[in-house]
Structure formats: structure tokens, C-alpha cells
Design a protein around this motif. Structure first.
Motif, mmCIF file in Angstrom:
data_model
loop_
_atom_site.group_PDB
_atom_site.id
_atom_site.type_symbol
_atom_site.label_atom_id
_atom_site.label_comp_id
_atom_site.label_asym_id
_atom_site.label_seq_id
_atom_site.Cartn_x
_atom_site.Cartn_y
_atom_site.Cartn_z
ATOM 1 N N ALA A 200 -11.940 4.789 -63.054
ATOM 2 C CA ALA A 200 -12.024 4.229 -64.406
ATOM 3 C C ALA A 200 -10.753 4.515 -65.198
ATOM 4 N N ARG A 201 -10.217 5.713 -65.028
ATOM 5 C CA ARG A 201 -8.974 6.044 -65.729
ATOM 6 C C ARG A 201 -7.832 5.131 -65.282
ATOM 7 N N LYS A 202 -7.761 4.880 -63.972
ATOM 8 C CA LYS A 202 -6.697 4.013 -63.458
ATOM 9 C C LYS A 202 -6.851 2.579 -63.971
ATOM 10 N N VAL A 203 -8.086 2.124 -64.065
ATOM 11 C CA VAL A 203 -8.330 0.779 -64.608
ATOM 12 C C VAL A 203 -7.918 0.737 -66.075
ATOM 13 N N LYS A 204 -8.294 1.754 -66.825
ATOM 14 C CA LYS A 204 -7.955 1.819 -68.250
ATOM 15 C C LYS A 204 -6.446 1.833 -68.465
ATOM 16 N N GLU A 205 -5.733 2.520 -67.572
ATOM 17 C CA GLU A 205 -4.277 2.631 -67.682
ATOM 18 C C GLU A 205 -3.555 1.426 -67.094
ATOM 19 N N GLY A 206 -4.304 0.487 -66.534
ATOM 20 C CA GLY A 206 -3.698 -0.696 -65.947
ATOM 21 C C GLY A 206 -3.100 -0.484 -64.574
ATOM 22 N N LYS A 207 -3.420 0.643 -63.940
ATOM 23 C CA LYS A 207 -2.883 0.939 -62.618
ATOM 24 C C LYS A 207 -3.751 0.338 -61.495
ATOM 25 N N LEU A 208 -4.922 -0.124 -61.844
ATOM 26 C CA LEU A 208 -5.851 -0.674 -60.866
ATOM 27 C C LEU A 208 -6.670 -1.765 -61.534
ATOM 28 N N GLN A 209 -6.839 -2.882 -60.823
ATOM 29 C CA GLN A 209 -7.662 -3.974 -61.328
ATOM 30 C C GLN A 209 -9.081 -3.844 -60.773
ATOM 31 N N PRO A 210 -10.109 -4.158 -61.577
ATOM 32 C CA PRO A 210 -11.494 -4.031 -61.112
ATOM 33 C C PRO A 210 -11.742 -4.748 -59.788
ATOM 34 N N GLU A 211 -11.145 -5.935 -59.608
ATOM 35 C CA GLU A 211 -11.384 -6.687 -58.372
ATOM 36 C C GLU A 211 -10.717 -6.031 -57.161
ATOM 37 N N GLU A 212 -9.857 -5.052 -57.374
ATOM 38 C CA GLU A 212 -9.223 -4.343 -56.264
ATOM 39 C C GLU A 212 -10.080 -3.196 -55.738
ATOM 40 N N ILE A 213 -11.137 -2.892 -56.458
ATOM 41 C CA ILE A 213 -11.983 -1.765 -56.058
ATOM 42 C C ILE A 213 -12.898 -2.193 -54.917
ATOM 43 N N ASP A 214 -12.744 -1.526 -53.773
ATOM 44 C CA ASP A 214 -13.613 -1.767 -52.627
ATOM 45 C C ASP A 214 -13.958 -0.417 -51.992
ATOM 46 N N GLU A 215 -14.616 -0.432 -50.839
ATOM 47 C CA GLU A 215 -15.027 0.820 -50.207
ATOM 48 C C GLU A 215 -13.837 1.715 -49.890
ATOM 49 N N LYS A 216 -12.746 1.108 -49.437
ATOM 50 C CA LYS A 216 -11.566 1.887 -49.081
ATOM 51 C C LYS A 216 -10.980 2.574 -50.306
ATOM 52 N N VAL A 217 -10.880 1.853 -51.406
ATOM 53 C CA VAL A 217 -10.348 2.433 -52.641
ATOM 54 C C VAL A 217 -11.265 3.551 -53.127
ATOM 55 N N PHE A 218 -12.569 3.295 -53.094
ATOM 56 C CA PHE A 218 -13.513 4.313 -53.560
ATOM 57 C C PHE A 218 -13.403 5.574 -52.702
ATOM 58 N N SER A 219 -13.367 5.415 -51.373
ATOM 59 C CA SER A 219 -13.283 6.568 -50.473
ATOM 60 C C SER A 219 -12.027 7.381 -50.717
ATOM 61 N N SER A 220 -10.952 6.705 -51.109
ATOM 62 C CA SER A 220 -9.688 7.403 -51.332
ATOM 63 C C SER A 220 -9.715 8.292 -52.568
ATOM 64 N N HIS A 221 -10.763 8.183 -53.386
ATOM 65 C CA HIS A 221 -10.898 9.021 -54.577
ATOM 66 C C HIS A 221 -11.946 10.116 -54.398
ATOM 67 N N LEU A 222 -12.516 10.225 -53.207
ATOM 68 C CA LEU A 222 -13.469 11.287 -52.922
ATOM 69 C C LEU A 222 -12.724 12.560 -52.519
ATOM 70 N N TYR A 223 -13.440 13.693 -52.519
ATOM 71 C CA TYR A 223 -12.817 14.959 -52.143
ATOM 72 C C TYR A 223 -12.319 14.928 -50.697
ATOM 73 N N THR A 224 -12.949 14.101 -49.862
ATOM 74 C CA THR A 224 -12.609 14.047 -48.437
ATOM 75 C C THR A 224 -11.583 12.967 -48.127
ATOM 76 N N ALA A 225 -10.877 12.473 -49.117
ATOM 77 C CA ALA A 225 -9.895 11.400 -48.918
ATOM 78 C C ALA A 225 -8.941 11.751 -47.784
ATOM 79 N N GLY A 226 -8.706 10.770 -46.919
ATOM 80 C CA GLY A 226 -7.797 10.966 -45.803
ATOM 81 C C GLY A 226 -8.473 11.364 -44.516
#
Length: 267
Positions: free
Chosen positions: A174-200
Motif C-alpha cells: 500500500a505504501r508503494k502504491v501511495k508513493e507511485g512506485k507500484l500500480q494496483p494492476e501490477e499486484i499479483d501473487e509474485k509481487v505479494f510473495s516478494s513482500h513476505l518475510y520469506t521473500a526469495g
């Protein structure tokens, strides 16, 4: 689905040998799980059954973790996630919580040399800001001093709750969307997983649940979507190399479908 779970529960552990060499001979090295998750449950019950303080059970549980980490590294399993202290565990008696915090500091200090020797990289996942300063310092030291480990990544979940992990990921996105660094339509499973504690890391292929409990206990809820479950009545302090190998053999006997009709080989 319920029938499949029931059938898996009926798989008798006694059908598998209790000899380490025999179990290792049954394993196909090319089909080992890439990532194994473990809920370290039953320490308190183990101690109470023996008329001992719960603290003794927690110390015994550390020994089991040491053996499982060693074997995972020997076998070439890339990642091991161990549930050490949940956000719900703060509800336990204050003296037990205090002991667990000190035990973690002790673990960091005593196990460091072996972890380095075995090329284990430690990553602690959870809301670390909620931990005592002494514990945060031990975490920072452990992560820093094992940073070069290439054989195994050990995720220790401390002050961890999967729902909070998901909330934290949503807030970060949400912060990235607010800052214009990410568009809502770019959010998918891969993007979401990359923001979890287990990213990578790959999602766990296998979840081991000792102590016979049939629940995930707010652990890796997003990551466990297609994970194979292995439930055993063995309490965590009694869970050693043989029990870990039995879980791996059981895993390799299965055919993973990932929600589809086409069967996929394990691994």
C-alpha cells in the motif's frame, strides 16, 4: 479432500524402518523437498509427562532442532523454517516467556560456531521490534555472523504470526502504491510473495507437525497453499534424525497434484 487427509493419516509410521541407514537408502536425492517447515510442538507436554519443569522440555527441543538442522544440511535441503515463538505465545506464564527469550539468546551464542561450520545462514522472521533488546541483539549477531552460509537457510520464526505477516505485506504494498512506485494492476501473487518475510525462498514443499496436532497454528498461511503435511504423534524433543528421515520418505511416496488432475512427481 477429507478422505485424502484421512488416508494420509492412516499411513502407519511403523511401516518405515527406524534405522537411519535404511531410511537414507530409501531416499531419492533428486526428489528431496527444497524447503521444509517445522512446527516445534510438544516441548511442555514432553516435560510434564516426565514430571519435569516445562523449561527442561524447551531445552530438549533445542537439541532436536540441532539434529534436524544438521541432517537437512547433510542431505542438501536448501531451506528449513522452524516455528520457535508465535505472537500468541506471549499469553504463556511470564516466567516461561522470560525463559524462552533467554533460551533464544543462549541458542544464538552456543550454536553459532556449528552453524558457521556447517554453512548455515540464519534468518529470523517475525515482528522483531516486539522482542526484548537483548534478543534483538542476539538476532542481529546471528544473522550477521552466518551471512556467508550457502548450504542451508534456517528461518527461525520468532514473535511470528502469519496473519501479521500478511498484514505487514499489505501495508508495504500500500505504501508503494501511495508513493507511485507500484500500480494496483501490477499486484499479483509474485509481487505479494516478494513482500513476505520469506521473500526469495520457495514455498515449503513439506510441513512437519509433531505432537499429533492437526492445525497450522498461524504459521506460513500464504506459503502453505500446496504444501504436503506430515503429522506425527512424536513430541518435538523426541523428534530426531530418524523421525526426520521418516517424514522425508513419506513425502517422497506421495504424488503432488497442485489442484489439478495431472499428477506431478514429488520434488
Amino acid at each position: 479432500m477429507l478422505s485424502r487427509i484421512a488416508n494420509r493419516r492412516k499411513m502407519p509410521e511403523q511401516e518405515l524402518p527406524r534405522d537411519e541407514a535404511a531410511l537414507r537408502a530409501m531416499l531419492n536425492p533428486a526428489r528431496l523437498p527444497r524447503h521444509v517447515a517445522v512446527i516445534m510442538d510438544g516441548n511442555g507436554r514432553w516435560a510434564v509427562k516426565r514430571g519435569l519443569p516445562r523449561s527442561v522440555g524447551h531445552r530438549a527441543g533445542v537439541k532436536s532442532l540441532r539434529e534436524v538442522v544438521r541432517l537437512a544440511g547433510e542431505l542438501g535441503i536448501g531451506a528449513l523454517s522452524a516455528y520457535a515463538f508465535s505472537t500468541e505465545n506471549w499469553r504463556r506464564p511470564p516466567e516461561e516467556v522470560s525463559f524462552l527469550m533467554e533460551l533464544f539468546v543462549e541458542y544464538a551464542e552456543r550454536e553459532l560456531a556449528e552453524l558457521q561450520r556447517n554453512e548455515v545462514r540464519v534468518k529470523v522472521i517475525g515482528r522483531l521490534e516486539g522482542l526484548p533488546e537483548r534478543v534483538r541483539e542476539a538476532i542481529a549477531m546471528l544473522e550477521r555472523e552466518t551471512l556467508k552460509g550457502k548450504r542451508l537457510t534456517l528461518n527461525l520464526a520468532v514473535n511470528y504470526g502469519a496473519r501479521w505477516e500478511i498484514v505487514d505485506a499489505v501495508r508495504a504494498i500500500a505504501r508503494k502504491v501511495k508513493e507511485g512506485k507500484l500500480q494496483p494492476e501490477e499486484i499479483d501473487e509474485k509481487v505479494f510473495s516478494s513482500h513476505l518475510y520469506t521473500a526469495g525462498l520457495p514455498d515449503p514443499d513439506l510441513l512437519i507437525r509433531p505432537a499429533g496436532e492437526m492445525r497450522v497454528s498461524n504459521f506460513l498461511l500464504w506459503q502453505l497453499a500446496y504444501t504436503e503435511f506430515y503429522v506425527t504423534p512424536v513430541l518435538w524433543p523426541d523428534f530426531g534424525r530418524v523421525e526426520f528421515l521418516q517424514a522425508l520418505v513419506s513425502f517422497q511416496r506421495r504424488e503432488r497434484r497442485f489442484g489439478g488432475l495431472n499428477r506431478n512427481p514429488v520434488g
